[in-house]
Design an enzyme around this catalytic site. Structure first.
Site, short mmCIF file in Angstrom:
data_model
loop_
_atom_site.label_atom_id
_atom_site.label_comp_id
_atom_site.label_asym_id
_atom_site.label_seq_id
_atom_site.Cartn_x
_atom_site.Cartn_y
_atom_site.Cartn_z
N SER A 1 0.84 -1.20 0.00
CA SER A 1 0.00 0.00 0.00
C SER A 1 0.87 1.24 0.00
O SER A 1 1.89 1.29 0.67
CB SER A 1 -0.91 0.01 1.23
OG SER A 1 -1.57 1.25 1.36
N TYR B 1 -1.77 1.07 10.64
CA TYR B 1 -1.83 0.58 9.27
C TYR B 1 -0.65 1.13 8.45
O TYR B 1 0.05 0.38 7.77
CB TYR B 1 -3.16 0.98 8.62
CG TYR B 1 -3.27 0.51 7.19
CD1 TYR B 1 -3.59 -0.81 6.90
CD2 TYR B 1 -3.02 1.37 6.13
CE1 TYR B 1 -3.68 -1.26 5.59
CE2 TYR B 1 -3.11 0.93 4.82
CZ TYR B 1 -3.43 -0.38 4.55
OH TYR B 1 -3.51 -0.81 3.26
#
Length: 137
Positions: free
Chosen positions: A21, A34
Site C-alpha cells: 500500500s 496501518y
C-alpha cells in the site's frame, strides 16, 4: 515467502511480488498502525530483495492506493461529494485508479523486462502523496 522460496532457491531463480500500500508514504490520521505496518512491509521487501538477489530470486512490491474497488470505495462512497473533494485534494491525478492499471504494473514486474529490479517498490497511486495541511488538523 515461506511457501515458495524453497523451490525458487533450489531452481536458482524466481520472482516474488508483494502487493502493498502507498499508505506508507505518509502518516494519515486514524491510520497510524496501518501506515506503520505497510512501511515495515516495504522495508522488508527492500531488505529481503537485497538478501536473495545473489541467489537468483527477485523480490519487489507494488504499492497501490486509491484503486476503484467495491470493498473500499463502493458506489455510495464514490458518489459522496466529500469523497470527491478528498480525491481532488489527495490524489494528484484526481481520480481512482482502475484495476487494470495495477495489473499492468504487476505484469511488468513479473516479466523478464524487470530482470534488473529487486528490493524495489513501484507506487501506483495516482501520484506522490505528501503530507498536507488537512492531515495535520
Amino acid at each position: 515467502m515461506r511457501a515458495v522460496l524453497p523451490q525458487m532457491l533450489e531452481r536458482g531463480r524466481g520472482k516474488i511480488l508483494v502487493m502493498g500500500s502507498a499508505a506508507a508514504l505518509r502518516g494519515m490520521k486514524r491510520a497510524s498502525t496501518y501506515s506503520a505496518a505497510r512501511g515495515a512491509q516495504l522495508a522488508y521487501v527492500q531488505a529481503v530483495g537485497v538478501e536473495l538477489a545473489p541467489k537468483g530470486v527477485q523480490v519487489n512490491a507494488i504499492a497501490q492506493n486509491f484503486v476503484d474497488n467495491p470493498t473500499y470505495f463502493p458506489p455510495e462512497v464514490q458518489a459522496n461529494p466529500l469523497f470527491q473533494q478528498r480525491l481532488q485534494r489527495e490524489v494528484p491525478l484526481q481520480r481512482l485508479g482502475r484495476p487494470e492499471e495495477i495489473a499492468w504494473a504487476v505484469i511488468f514486474v513479473a516479466s523478464d523486462q524487470a530482470s534488473f529490479m529487486t528490493g524495489e517498490t513501484i507506487y501506483v497511486s495516482g501520484g506522490p502523496r505528501t503530507a498536507n495541511r488537512e492531515d495535520t488538523k
